[in-house]
Design a protein around this motif. Sequence first.
Motif, PDB file in Angstrom:
ATOM      1  N   ARG A  80       0.801  -1.366  -0.069  1.00 48.49           N
ATOM      2  CA  ARG A  80      -0.066  -0.156  -0.100  1.00 48.49           C
ATOM      3  C   ARG A  80       0.881   1.342  -0.072  1.00 48.49           C
ATOM      4  O   ARG A  80       0.609   2.257  -0.775  1.00 48.49           O
ATOM      5  CB  ARG A  80      -1.119   0.048   1.249  1.00 48.49           C
ATOM      6  N   ASN A  81       1.794   1.341   0.811  1.00 45.75           N
ATOM      7  CA  ASN A  81       2.698   2.346   0.896  1.00 45.75           C
ATOM      8  C   ASN A  81       3.383   2.659  -0.498  1.00 45.75           C
ATOM      9  O   ASN A  81       3.800   3.798  -0.949  1.00 45.75           O
ATOM     10  CB  ASN A  81       3.931   2.227   1.858  1.00 45.75           C
ATOM     11  N   ARG A  82       3.899   1.558  -1.192  1.00 50.28           N
ATOM     12  CA  ARG A  82       4.553   1.626  -2.660  1.00 50.28           C
ATOM     13  C   ARG A  82       3.558   2.228  -3.558  1.00 50.28           C
ATOM     14  O   ARG A  82       3.642   3.056  -4.495  1.00 50.28           O
ATOM     15  CB  ARG A  82       5.123   0.282  -2.967  1.00 50.28           C
ATOM     16  N   ARG A 101      -0.185   1.516 -14.815  1.00 54.21           N
ATOM     17  CA  ARG A 101       0.879   2.221 -14.893  1.00 54.21           C
ATOM     18  C   ARG A 101       1.507   2.150 -13.275  1.00 54.21           C
ATOM     19  O   ARG A 101       2.720   1.927 -13.059  1.00 54.21           O
ATOM     20  CB  ARG A 101       0.734   4.023 -15.211  1.00 54.21           C
ATOM     21  N   VAL A 102       0.600   2.347 -12.369  1.00 61.02           N
ATOM     22  CA  VAL A 102       1.058   2.038 -10.875  1.00 61.02           C
ATOM     23  C   VAL A 102       1.705   0.446 -10.865  1.00 61.02           C
ATOM     24  O   VAL A 102       2.698   0.150 -10.064  1.00 61.02           O
ATOM     25  CB  VAL A 102       0.039   2.304  -9.905  1.00 61.02           C
ATOM     26  N   ALA A 103       0.905  -0.431 -11.196  1.00 64.66           N
ATOM     27  CA  ALA A 103       1.440  -1.668 -11.133  1.00 64.66           C
ATOM     28  C   ALA A 103       2.623  -1.982 -11.859  1.00 64.66           C
ATOM     29  O   ALA A 103       3.403  -2.685 -11.317  1.00 64.66           O
ATOM     30  CB  ALA A 103      -0.020  -2.770 -11.506  1.00 64.66           C
ATOM     31  N   LYS A 104       2.760  -1.586 -13.008  1.00 62.13           N
ATOM     32  CA  LYS A 104       3.990  -1.668 -13.749  1.00 62.13           C
ATOM     33  C   LYS A 104       5.130  -0.893 -12.834  1.00 62.13           C
ATOM     34  O   LYS A 104       6.343  -1.502 -12.942  1.00 62.13           O
ATOM     35  CB  LYS A 104       3.984  -1.093 -15.128  1.00 62.13           C
ATOM     36  N   HIS A 118      -6.762  -2.679  -5.213  1.00 59.06           N
ATOM     37  CA  HIS A 118      -7.399  -2.082  -6.103  1.00 59.06           C
ATOM     38  C   HIS A 118      -8.141  -0.627  -5.428  1.00 59.06           C
ATOM     39  O   HIS A 118      -8.209   0.449  -5.933  1.00 59.06           O
ATOM     40  CB  HIS A 118      -8.212  -2.636  -7.176  1.00 59.06           C
ATOM     41  N   SER A 119      -8.797  -1.099  -4.364  1.00 58.02           N
ATOM     42  CA  SER A 119      -9.661  -0.126  -3.597  1.00 58.02           C
ATOM     43  C   SER A 119      -8.825   0.686  -2.954  1.00 58.02           C
ATOM     44  O   SER A 119      -8.901   2.192  -3.093  1.00 58.02           O
ATOM     45  CB  SER A 119     -10.489  -0.812  -2.718  1.00 58.02           C
ATOM     46  N   TYR A 120      -7.593   0.466  -2.660  1.00 55.61           N
ATOM     47  CA  TYR A 120      -6.708   1.378  -1.990  1.00 55.61           C
ATOM     48  C   TYR A 120      -6.112   2.369  -3.035  1.00 55.61           C
ATOM     49  O   TYR A 120      -6.240   3.599  -2.797  1.00 55.61           O
ATOM     50  CB  TYR A 120      -5.534   0.572  -1.508  1.00 55.61           C
ATOM     51  N   TRP A 121      -5.884   2.011  -4.214  1.00 54.17           N
ATOM     52  CA  TRP A 121      -5.419   2.753  -5.483  1.00 54.17           C
ATOM     53  C   TRP A 121      -6.401   3.771  -5.781  1.00 54.17           C
ATOM     54  O   TRP A 121      -6.149   4.887  -5.805  1.00 54.17           O
ATOM     55  CB  TRP A 121      -4.889   1.945  -6.643  1.00 54.17           C
ATOM     56  N   LYS A 122      -7.910   3.433  -5.908  1.00 53.95           N
ATOM     57  CA  LYS A 122      -8.785   4.306  -6.175  1.00 53.95           C
ATOM     58  C   LYS A 122      -8.842   5.284  -4.916  1.00 53.95           C
ATOM     59  O   LYS A 122      -9.008   6.426  -5.302  1.00 53.95           O
ATOM     60  CB  LYS A 122     -10.293   3.650  -6.191  1.00 53.95           C
ATOM     61  N   GLN A 123      -8.606   4.896  -3.640  1.00 57.12           N
ATOM     62  CA  GLN A 123      -8.790   5.867  -2.660  1.00 57.12           C
ATOM     63  C   GLN A 123      -7.671   6.986  -2.708  1.00 57.12           C
ATOM     64  O   GLN A 123      -7.967   7.852  -2.571  1.00 57.12           O
ATOM     65  CB  GLN A 123      -8.737   5.155  -1.194  1.00 57.12           C
ATOM     66  N   GLN A 124      -6.575   6.441  -3.047  1.00 57.27           N
ATOM     67  CA  GLN A 124      -5.610   7.308  -3.248  1.00 57.27           C
ATOM     68  C   GLN A 124      -5.742   8.472  -4.547  1.00 57.27           C
ATOM     69  O   GLN A 124      -5.577   9.722  -4.438  1.00 57.27           O
ATOM     70  CB  GLN A 124      -4.136   6.627  -3.786  1.00 57.27           C
ATOM     71  N   LEU A 125      -6.568   8.311  -5.410  1.00 57.44           N
ATOM     72  CA  LEU A 125      -6.834   8.898  -6.554  1.00 57.44           C
ATOM     73  C   LEU A 125      -7.716   9.955  -6.222  1.00 57.44           C
ATOM     74  O   LEU A 125      -7.710  11.122  -6.381  1.00 57.44           O
ATOM     75  CB  LEU A 125      -7.430   7.982  -7.619  1.00 57.44           C
ATOM     76  N   ARG A 126      -8.862   9.657  -5.400  1.00 60.29           N
ATOM     77  CA  ARG A 126      -9.793  10.156  -4.836  1.00 60.29           C
ATOM     78  C   ARG A 126      -8.923  11.379  -3.872  1.00 60.29           C
ATOM     79  O   ARG A 126      -9.516  12.837  -3.996  1.00 60.29           O
ATOM     80  CB  ARG A 126     -10.930   9.630  -3.846  1.00 60.29           C
ATOM     81  N   GLN A 127      -8.240  10.960  -3.348  1.00 53.74           N
ATOM     82  CA  GLN A 127      -7.632  12.045  -2.126  1.00 53.74           C
ATOM     83  C   GLN A 127      -6.562  13.152  -2.926  1.00 53.74           C
ATOM     84  O   GLN A 127      -6.384  14.296  -2.522  1.00 53.74           O
ATOM     85  CB  GLN A 127      -6.672  11.448  -1.133  1.00 53.74           C
ATOM     86  N   LEU A 128      -6.352  12.588  -4.257  1.00 51.05           N
ATOM     87  CA  LEU A 128      -5.529  13.786  -5.137  1.00 51.05           C
ATOM     88  C   LEU A 128      -6.406  14.446  -6.075  1.00 51.05           C
ATOM     89  O   LEU A 128      -6.085  15.312  -6.857  1.00 51.05           O
ATOM     90  CB  LEU A 128      -4.584  13.039  -5.960  1.00 51.05           C
ATOM     91  N   GLY A 129      -7.736  14.501  -5.869  1.00 51.87           N
ATOM     92  CA  GLY A 129      -8.762  15.049  -6.803  1.00 51.87           C
ATOM     93  C   GLY A 129      -9.139  14.407  -7.985  1.00 51.87           C
ATOM     94  O   GLY A 129     -10.004  15.030  -8.624  1.00 51.87           O
ATOM     95  N   TYR A 130      -8.836  13.268  -8.194  1.00 51.87           N
ATOM     96  CA  TYR A 130      -9.223  12.476  -9.590  1.00 51.87           C
ATOM     97  C   TYR A 130     -10.851  12.003  -9.230  1.00 51.87           C
ATOM     98  O   TYR A 130     -11.053  11.422  -8.097  1.00 51.87           O
ATOM     99  CB  TYR A 130      -8.416  11.095  -9.839  1.00 51.87           C
TER     100      TYR A 130
END
Length: 133
Positions: A80-82, A101-104, A118-130
């Motif tokens: 998750r940190n990565r 892109r993140v997975a690669k 995958h849910s964690y990735w989405k959460q990170q996107l939302r926090q950045l305004g995506y």
Amino acid sequence: MKKKELIKKKPIDWISVENILQSILNEKIKRAPSLKGISRELGIDQSQLRAKYPELVRNISGNYLKSKKSLNVRNKKIIRNRIKAAVIKFHRLGIYPSANRVAKELGRPAIMLQKELHSYWKQQLRQLGYHEG
């Protein structure tokens, strides 16, 4: 033809086996050994160990499962940190941090198939305004 010679197995020293199992159980190590690994090292089938020492085997197996779960939790936290670092990196570069892109970037192309990550990735996107969609 010669008759096959019967291979005589050495008798098992059950007292020594019990002492070994007890010492394994008493060891305070991060990665507890599996019963499969222990039985392989001792050269004794798991079923024999279970039949002879059910309580010891149950405790050893329990320690192994706790150890494995703890390791799994630590690994997921690291991943998750990565993921977070990769998302931020691409965002700062002005590149959309897509799941692929993140997975690669992590060197693990199938990582986003894990629902939790995958849910964690989405959460990170939302926090950045995506926004999804």
